[in-house]
Design a protein around this motif. Structure first.
Motif, short mmCIF file in Angstrom:
data_model
loop_
_atom_site.label_atom_id
_atom_site.label_comp_id
_atom_site.label_asym_id
_atom_site.label_seq_id
_atom_site.Cartn_x
_atom_site.Cartn_y
_atom_site.Cartn_z
N GLU A 123 36.43 57.34 40.00
CA GLU A 123 36.42 56.57 41.24
C GLU A 123 36.64 55.10 40.93
OE1 GLU A 123 32.88 57.24 43.40
OE2 GLU A 123 33.23 59.39 43.70
N TYR A 124 37.32 54.42 41.82
CA TYR A 124 37.50 52.99 41.67
C TYR A 124 37.55 52.36 43.05
CZ TYR A 124 42.37 53.04 43.23
OH TYR A 124 43.51 53.16 43.97
N THR A 125 37.22 51.09 43.10
CA THR A 125 37.31 50.33 44.34
C THR A 125 38.34 49.24 44.15
OG1 THR A 125 34.97 50.74 44.81
CG2 THR A 125 36.05 48.91 45.99
N PRO A 126 39.43 49.27 44.87
CA PRO A 126 40.44 48.22 44.72
C PRO A 126 39.82 46.85 44.97
CG PRO A 126 41.28 50.02 46.07
CD PRO A 126 39.81 50.26 45.89
N ALA A 127 40.22 45.89 44.14
CA ALA A 127 39.68 44.55 44.30
C ALA A 127 40.08 44.00 45.66
CB ALA A 127 40.22 43.64 43.19
N SER A 128 39.10 43.53 46.40
CA SER A 128 39.40 42.98 47.72
C SER A 128 39.31 41.46 47.73
CB SER A 128 38.44 43.56 48.77
OG SER A 128 37.09 43.33 48.39
N ALA A 129 38.35 40.91 46.98
CA ALA A 129 38.23 39.47 46.92
C ALA A 129 39.46 38.90 46.22
CB ALA A 129 36.96 39.09 46.16
N GLY A 130 40.19 38.04 46.91
CA GLY A 130 41.37 37.44 46.31
C GLY A 130 42.58 38.34 46.30
N LEU A 131 42.50 39.49 46.92
CA LEU A 131 43.64 40.40 46.96
C LEU A 131 44.74 39.75 47.79
CD1 LEU A 131 44.66 43.24 46.18
CD2 LEU A 131 43.82 44.03 48.39
N SER A 132 45.92 39.61 47.19
CA SER A 132 47.02 38.92 47.87
C SER A 132 47.57 39.76 49.00
CB SER A 132 48.12 38.60 46.86
OG SER A 132 48.77 39.80 46.46
N ASP A 133 48.27 39.07 49.90
CA ASP A 133 48.93 39.79 50.98
C ASP A 133 49.94 40.78 50.43
OD1 ASP A 133 47.48 38.41 52.87
OD2 ASP A 133 49.02 36.88 53.21
N ILE A 134 50.64 40.40 49.35
CA ILE A 134 51.64 41.30 48.76
C ILE A 134 50.97 42.53 48.17
CG2 ILE A 134 53.36 41.53 46.93
CD1 ILE A 134 54.21 39.92 49.41
N ALA A 135 49.82 42.35 47.54
CA ALA A 135 49.10 43.51 47.02
C ALA A 135 48.70 44.46 48.14
CB ALA A 135 47.86 43.07 46.23
N ARG A 136 48.29 43.89 49.25
CA ARG A 136 47.94 44.74 50.40
C ARG A 136 49.16 45.49 50.92
NH1 ARG A 136 44.83 40.02 51.62
NH2 ARG A 136 42.59 40.42 51.43
#
Length: 465
Positions: A63-76
């Motif tokens: 299991e992993y949780t994608p990094a949300s803090a600082g996640l760029s718009d492009i990453a989203r």
């Protein structure tokens, strides 16, 4: 004739070494983590595992949780695009997996994958550059910008299907291209995406032919990935061996093996002498070099002096120069056997695969993205005895070819029936999608960040064969 052998990416043993601690301090190198203590060698045929730990087939995907803090718009955008395509890409992978086709016969894969990219807005060229099963999918946004190259492999292995996981490579290439399209559009970044469907990696050198015919000329970078065995939720970036294949044929003269053997010229004797000479040569070979082969013949009978014999051999070494030098010594063994037995000998050299040169700036970015966004560990590996025709591509332009772990059975590495089974698993697909996201984000930075791209270019040295 001797049966076909596969000189593709996993046709050999793979020596694993420790990650050197000093490499962790260099920005241009790939970061390692707790697994860097591993130093064991896994003696598994056709295995590309890294580290002593192996991801068991029955184990759930970590299991992993994608990094949300600082996640760029492009990453989203990249994550959303690939997540939205997940079901389609999964079905596409299973479709290719259930229709295995060997080198230069990937007609179903050619039609299926090119149609998929056409439906998603790419300009598709089928039967590309005179190769019946090669294809090209292109998308351009705006004017100018950089050209981002991607490869999708498609071929399977004779008798054991997709035992190298090329069905996963195929859909990773598609997913990377579609995620990049969304990223260019959403950010209004000019650029071109070129996805190549590359046939015949397993011994046919499809990428070499495409390279010679100009398929890679306009690309600024080229990327792809490859599944393997290894520790759970991990990837590896390292070089691969140069390889040269040779097919040898001895022609003698038949005779009755009891009544008049002196009238015969024994081609099997020539093959036996060549085999034995190479076995003796191994004592003087460097430990990292590899020579392996098989032999056979037609219409042999124990009471007839064989008038024909055929051998297929593979020579591998860490560099092109070392492989070429070793091949000359191996050829001398074939010639000596001909002289000793009186047989005629012919040798046909295969397409050479160069050693893989990873661009360490692209590699570092990929490793950082996987760790920060997707919780994956990336290893730097050295001295692997793998071989791939992507090595030739890496001599021509900045390239990245990470491997990544999928769960499989014990002793079930690449080129085994167990790996065929593993390549169809949900966990393998999920791991592929994470790596696909990492590749897309790495390539997008090359398209959008001028300073980063200059570093990529500076890290690349054009090389001759």
């Amino acid at each position: 004739m001797a049966q076909e052998v596969h000189a593709g990416c996993f046709a050999g043993l793979f020596k694993r070494t420790k990650v050197r601690p000093e490499l962790e301090q260099k920005k241009s190198q790939v970061k390692c983590s707790k697994h860097s203590e591993c130093s064991s060698t896994l003696n598994l045929c056709c295995d590309y595992s890294f580290g002593s730990e192996r991801w068991d087939l029955e184990a759930p995907l970590p299991e992993y949780t994608p990094a949300s803090a600082g996640l760029s718009d492009i990453a989203r955008i990249v994550n959303c695009t690939i997540d939205g395509l997940d079901a389609e890409l999964r079905q596409l992978s299973l479709d290719i997996h259930s229709h295995p086709e060997i080198k230069f016969n990937e007609r179903y894969a050619h039609d299926t994958l090119s149609a998929f990219m056409s439906r998603h807005g790419f300009k598709v060229t089928t039967h590309y550059l005179g190769l019946d099963t090669a294809w090209r999918a292109e998308y351009t946004h705006g004017k100018g910008g950089r050209v981002l190259g991607i490869n999708s492999e498609m071929d399977a292995l004779s008798g054991i299907g997709h035992a190298c996981g090329h069905n996963l490579i195929a859909v990773s290439g598609c997913g990377t291209a579609l995620a990049l399209k969304a990223a260019l559009l959403s950010s209004n970044t000019p650029g071109k995406i070129v996805l190549l469907g590359t046939p015949a990696e397993e011994g046919g050198g499809g990428k070499v032919t495409l390279l010679e015919r100009g398929a890679y000329e306009e690309m600024d970078i080229c990327i792809m990935c490859h599944p393997s065995a290894g520790p759970a939720s991990s990837a590896s970036i390292g070089s691969s061996y140069a390889v040269q294949t040779v097919d040898v044929e001895y022609i003698g003269h038949s005779a009755h093996a009891a009544a008049s053997p002196w009238e015969g010229v024994n081609a099997l004797d020539a093959a036996f002498l060549a085999y034995s000479s190479i076995a003796v040569l191994r004592q003087q070979m460097k430990p990292e070099s590899r020579v392996h082969g098989i032999l056979g013949g037609q219409n042999w009978s124990p009471n007839v002096i064989p008038d024909n014999a055929a051998l297929s051999w593979i020579v591998r070494a860490p560099t092109n120069e070392e492989a070429a030098a070793l091949m000359e010594r191996v050829k001398a063994c074939f010639q000596a056997a001909s002289l000793a037995t009186g047989c005629k000998v012919s040798m046909k050299m295969g397409i050479p695969y160069y050693q893989l040169i990873q661009n360490n700036v692209l590699g570092q970015e990929f490793a950082d993205v996987l760790e920060k966004q997707y919780g994956m560990t990336t290893f730097l590996e050295r001295g692997t005895a793998a071989s791939t025709d992507f090595g030739n591509v890496s001599f021509a332009l900045p390239s990245l070819h990470p491997t990544y772990a999928i769960p499989t059975e014990a002793n079930g590495g690449n080129h085994t029936p167990a790996f065929t089974k593993a390549a169809a698993s949900q966990a393998a697909h999920d791991a592929t999608m994470k790596v696909t996201k990492g590749l897309a984000l790495t390539a997008f930075r090359a398209a959008s960040d001028n300073a980063f791209f200059k570093d990529v270019q500076a890290a690349f040295t054009p090389r001759g064969a």
